[in-house]
Design a protein around this motif. Structure first.
Motif, short mmCIF file in Angstrom:
data_model
loop_
_atom_site.label_atom_id
_atom_site.label_comp_id
_atom_site.label_asym_id
_atom_site.label_seq_id
_atom_site.Cartn_x
_atom_site.Cartn_y
_atom_site.Cartn_z
N ASP A 328 0.85 -1.19 0.00
CA ASP A 328 0.00 0.00 0.00
C ASP A 328 0.89 1.25 0.00
O ASP A 328 1.72 1.44 0.89
CB ASP A 328 -0.89 -0.01 1.24
N TRP A 329 0.70 2.12 -0.99
CA TRP A 329 1.55 3.30 -1.10
C TRP A 329 1.40 4.22 0.12
O TRP A 329 2.35 4.96 0.46
CB TRP A 329 1.24 4.08 -2.37
N ARG A 330 0.24 4.17 0.77
CA ARG A 330 0.04 5.03 1.94
C ARG A 330 0.93 4.61 3.09
O ARG A 330 1.40 5.44 3.88
CB ARG A 330 -1.43 5.01 2.35
N VAL A 331 1.19 3.31 3.20
CA VAL A 331 2.12 2.82 4.23
C VAL A 331 3.53 3.29 3.89
O VAL A 331 4.29 3.74 4.77
CB VAL A 331 2.06 1.29 4.33
N ARG A 332 3.90 3.20 2.63
CA ARG A 332 5.23 3.67 2.23
C ARG A 332 5.38 5.17 2.46
O ARG A 332 6.43 5.65 2.88
CB ARG A 332 5.50 3.31 0.76
N ASP A 333 4.31 5.90 2.21
CA ASP A 333 4.34 7.34 2.46
C ASP A 333 4.50 7.61 3.95
O ASP A 333 5.21 8.56 4.35
CB ASP A 333 3.05 7.98 1.94
N ARG A 411 2.70 12.70 13.07
CA ARG A 411 1.24 12.80 13.00
C ARG A 411 0.75 12.51 11.58
O ARG A 411 -0.26 11.83 11.38
CB ARG A 411 0.78 14.19 13.47
N LYS A 412 1.46 13.05 10.60
CA LYS A 412 1.09 12.78 9.21
C LYS A 412 1.27 11.30 8.88
O LYS A 412 0.45 10.70 8.15
CB LYS A 412 1.93 13.63 8.27
N ALA A 413 2.33 10.71 9.40
CA ALA A 413 2.56 9.28 9.17
C ALA A 413 1.42 8.46 9.75
O ALA A 413 0.92 7.52 9.11
CB ALA A 413 3.90 8.87 9.77
N PHE A 414 1.00 8.80 10.96
CA PHE A 414 -0.07 8.04 11.60
C PHE A 414 -1.39 8.20 10.83
O PHE A 414 -2.15 7.24 10.68
CB PHE A 414 -0.24 8.49 13.05
N ALA A 415 -1.62 9.40 10.32
CA ALA A 415 -2.83 9.62 9.53
C ALA A 415 -2.83 8.75 8.27
O ALA A 415 -3.86 8.18 7.90
CB ALA A 415 -2.95 11.10 9.16
N ARG A 416 -1.69 8.64 7.63
CA ARG A 416 -1.58 7.79 6.45
C ARG A 416 -1.83 6.32 6.83
O ARG A 416 -2.51 5.59 6.10
CB ARG A 416 -0.19 7.92 5.83
N LEU A 417 -1.30 5.89 7.94
CA LEU A 417 -1.49 4.51 8.38
C LEU A 417 -2.96 4.23 8.68
O LEU A 417 -3.48 3.16 8.36
CB LEU A 417 -0.62 4.22 9.60
N GLN A 418 -3.62 5.20 9.27
CA GLN A 418 -5.05 5.04 9.52
C GLN A 418 -5.83 4.92 8.22
O GLN A 418 -6.75 4.09 8.11
CB GLN A 418 -5.58 6.23 10.33
N GLU A 419 -5.48 5.73 7.23
CA GLU A 419 -6.13 5.63 5.92
C GLU A 419 -5.94 4.24 5.32
O GLU A 419 -6.81 3.74 4.60
CB GLU A 419 -5.53 6.67 4.97
N ALA A 420 -4.81 3.62 5.62
CA ALA A 420 -4.51 2.29 5.08
C ALA A 420 -5.11 1.17 5.94
O ALA A 420 -4.90 -0.01 5.64
CB ALA A 420 -3.00 2.11 4.97
N GLY A 421 -5.84 1.54 7.00
CA GLY A 421 -6.53 0.53 7.80
C GLY A 421 -5.84 0.09 9.06
O GLY A 421 -6.25 -0.89 9.69
#
Length: 606
Positions: A328-333, A411-421
């Motif tokens: 998932d690209w959001r995890v990589r981000d 915080r941005k990293a955690f938001a991305r991880l939440q988007e990825a489930g």
């Protein structure tokens, strides 16, 4: 020896001139071939422009290498061969000038000829070309070598061979290759293929590796060696090509020796002790602090800075998208945001090194800031529904405020991880929808001290997100085996790139590498957009088209978020014995292939 100051304006002018012209319609045999325009050197050139043509012959140079070797065959995936085997023992039909983006001049071949559209190429061998055992190089050797490498050799040779429709002898010294694919780089790629002696391999399994001393055409022959410990190369006194203008001032040492050590730290200690002659320093901080020892102070060791104009390439931590956790690209981000580059750079280099902004940064080929425009946008537009955010709109790497906390980006990293489930449980651990914890392994090579320091700081940041990281360090042989087979979650990655990218880009980023072992596609990317941009690079007929296609590819790679880039250096740092010298004129590629030991010499020629 004082550090050399690079003649910047001379090299920029040269590089621009070589890229400026449309490819010439070569219709008769010529002494050289350029990817774009014409070769810079005339048929009667005396030597390469960055050579000391009067360099003395003799003496020896000793290198230190981390790891070991268990094979003397550098052309297959099996086994690990010493670095020097390919460039010093073997030769190709054409030789490369490292003061031009991509230009070749005759080596084993006295001439090259192509069709107007470069849909075929013919090489005529020099009658004097010989293997080290004195036997002549034949068209049969060339045809056998190219087919064998293209079918049984390392994967890096396979792609170009698949584009050859017909290979044939058209005269006693002439071979011709006809292509089935539009690819203007193919004549140059085949010009750089190594030529092996067919007779040496009769009745043998080519892809088996092994320690039988090879028979090549190059200036050196293998001497004494012990697998895993040392290898000596001896200059061939009967070398057939010693009087060629292309070779004048090159291959100056009588002996080149490679000693192998457990890791990079041990190599440095061997250098300090005077056991080896050269050490490449990749750490700006160590360059300033670790060289205050007697041999430097009294002048026996010299510190030289070698500038260059090649692209930054990519260097950092690569995420293996074959693993579900990084698919998932959001995890990589999120990983990119969690990596506190500014703090790590300040801690380890004093902030002295610039960050790699993209794969081709530090060059005219790198992606530009802001939205994609003009030809770049036109190339990417058909893939707009497949491209990740930033490819068309514009993209920049996350930047922190330099403090260790890195709160904003975490915080941005955690938001991305939440988007990825991913969510945090009541114990602070990050888990997916099925309850599985977020845990992964970072694979490192033993003795890679700086990399270990980077990873330690990064892992500490990840624990604050509820991620568990395991760091595994293995020896060089295991590391090569695991990375060749893509058996890792995350690892350290380095990929040098040239001013003339071409077919090798398929090996680095092509979809075939998702499953085929031994390619450069460690991230496992499968991108139709990337392959289309590589196609555009290979079929570009103008300088503008070539640059646009490379910048478009750079956008696909960078916004794919496959690698967490660290820093690069616009200079190479070489500490070396004071008796060793290099020419005052530095090629545009600087300290790269063809530089050390090729054009160096020693005062001590006894």
């Amino acid at each position: 020896m004082r550090p050399v100051i690079f003649d910047f304006f001379r090299s920029v002018t040269l590089a621009a001139a070589l890229l400026a012209g449309a490819p010439g319609a070569q219709a008769e045999p010529a002494h050289g071939i350029a990817m774009y325009g014409d070769p810079a050197l005339p048929p009667d050139f005396v030597s390469l422009p960055y050579i000391n043509p009067d360099a003395p012959k003799g003496g020896r140079i000793v290198f230190g290498e981390a790891g070991g070797f268990d094979s003397l065959n550098p052309f297959v995936l099996k086994g690990t061969a010493p670095w020097g085997m390919r460039g010093q023992i073997y030769e190709s039909l054409m030789g490369r000038s490292w003061d031009e983006p991509f230009t070749l001049y005759g080596l084993l071949a006295e001439s090259v000829e192509t069709g107007p559209d470069r849909d075929w190429v013919a090489f005529t061998l020099r009658p004097e070309a010989r293997f080290s055992d004195g036997t002549p190089v034949s068209v049969d050797d060339v045809l056998w070598s190219f087919e064998t490498l293209g079918t049984e050799g390392h994967p890096r040779y396979h792609g170009a061979w698949k584009k050859v429709a017909r290979a044939e002898a058209t005269g006693p010294r002439t071979v011709r290759f006809t292509f089935n694919t539009a690819d203007r780089e193919l004549p140059l790629i085949l010009g750089l293929r190594p030529v092996l002696q067919k007779a040496q391999w009769a009745g043998r399994d080519f892809d088996a590796g092994g320690l039988e001393p090879p028979i090549g055409t190059g200036p050196y022959m293998p001497g004494d060696f012990e697998a895993g410990r040392y290898l000596t190369l001896e200059r061939n006194p009967d070398y057939w090509g010693r009087d060629l203008p292309f070779n004048r001032g090159q291959n100056n040492f009588d002996e080149i020796r490679y000693d192998f050590f457990g890791d990079g730290d041990v190599v440095f200690e061997a250098f300090r002790a005077g056991q080896i002659d050269v050490f490449r320093e990749t750490s700006a901080a160590k360059w300033e602090t670790a060289y205050d020892f007697p041999a430097v102070r009294d002048g026996r060791i010299v510190k030289s800075v070698i500038p260059h104009q090649r692209p930054s390439g990519i260097r950092g931590l690569v995420m293996n998208t074959r693993r579900p956790i990084f698919a998932d690209w959001r995890v990589r981000d999120a990983m990119l945001h969690a990596f506190n580059f500014e703090f790590i750079n300040a801690t380890l280099t004093g902030g002295a090194e610039p960050r790699i902004a993209s794969y081709f940064s530090n060059s005219i080929l790198g992606m530009r800031d802001g939205p994609a425009e003009g030809r770049v946008r036109d190339l990417l537009a058909p893939f707009s529904d497949q491209l990740l955010p930033g490819a068309l709109e514009g993209y920049g790497l996350p930047a922190s405020d330099g403090r260790a906390s890195n709160r904003k980006n975490l915080r941005k990293a955690f938001a991305r991880l939440q988007e990825a489930g991913w969510t945090v449980d009541d114990k602070g651990a990050l888990r997916d929808a099925g309850g599985a914890p977020f845990t992964f392994d970072i694979l490192l090579r033993q003795g890679a001290t700086e990399t270990q320091q980077i990873v330690d700081i990064f892992a500490e940041q990840l624990t604050r997100l509820g991620i568990t990281v395991k760091i595994t360090a293995v020896d060089s042989a295991q590391y090569a085996q695991r990375t060749d087979g893509y058996e890792f979650d995350m690892t350290f990655y380095r990929r040098g790139l040239t001013l003339s990218p071409g077919n090798e880009q398929y090996l680095y980023w092509g979809a075939e590498g998702v499953t085929k072992p031994g390619t450069g596609n460690l991230m496992g990317m499968d991108s139709a957009a990337a392959e289309a941009m590589i196609d555009a690079i290979l079929t570009a007929e103008t300088r503008e088209g070539f640059i646009a296609a490379t910048r478009a590819l750079d956008r696909v790679l960078t916004t794919g978020r496959y690698v967490i880039p660290i820093w690069y250096s616009p200079d190479s740092r070489l500490a070396h014995a004071a008796r060793l010298h290099y020419p005052e004129t530095i090629p545009i590629y600087g300290d790269w292939i063809g530089f050390l030991p090729d054009i160096w010499w020693t005062e001590d020629t006894k």
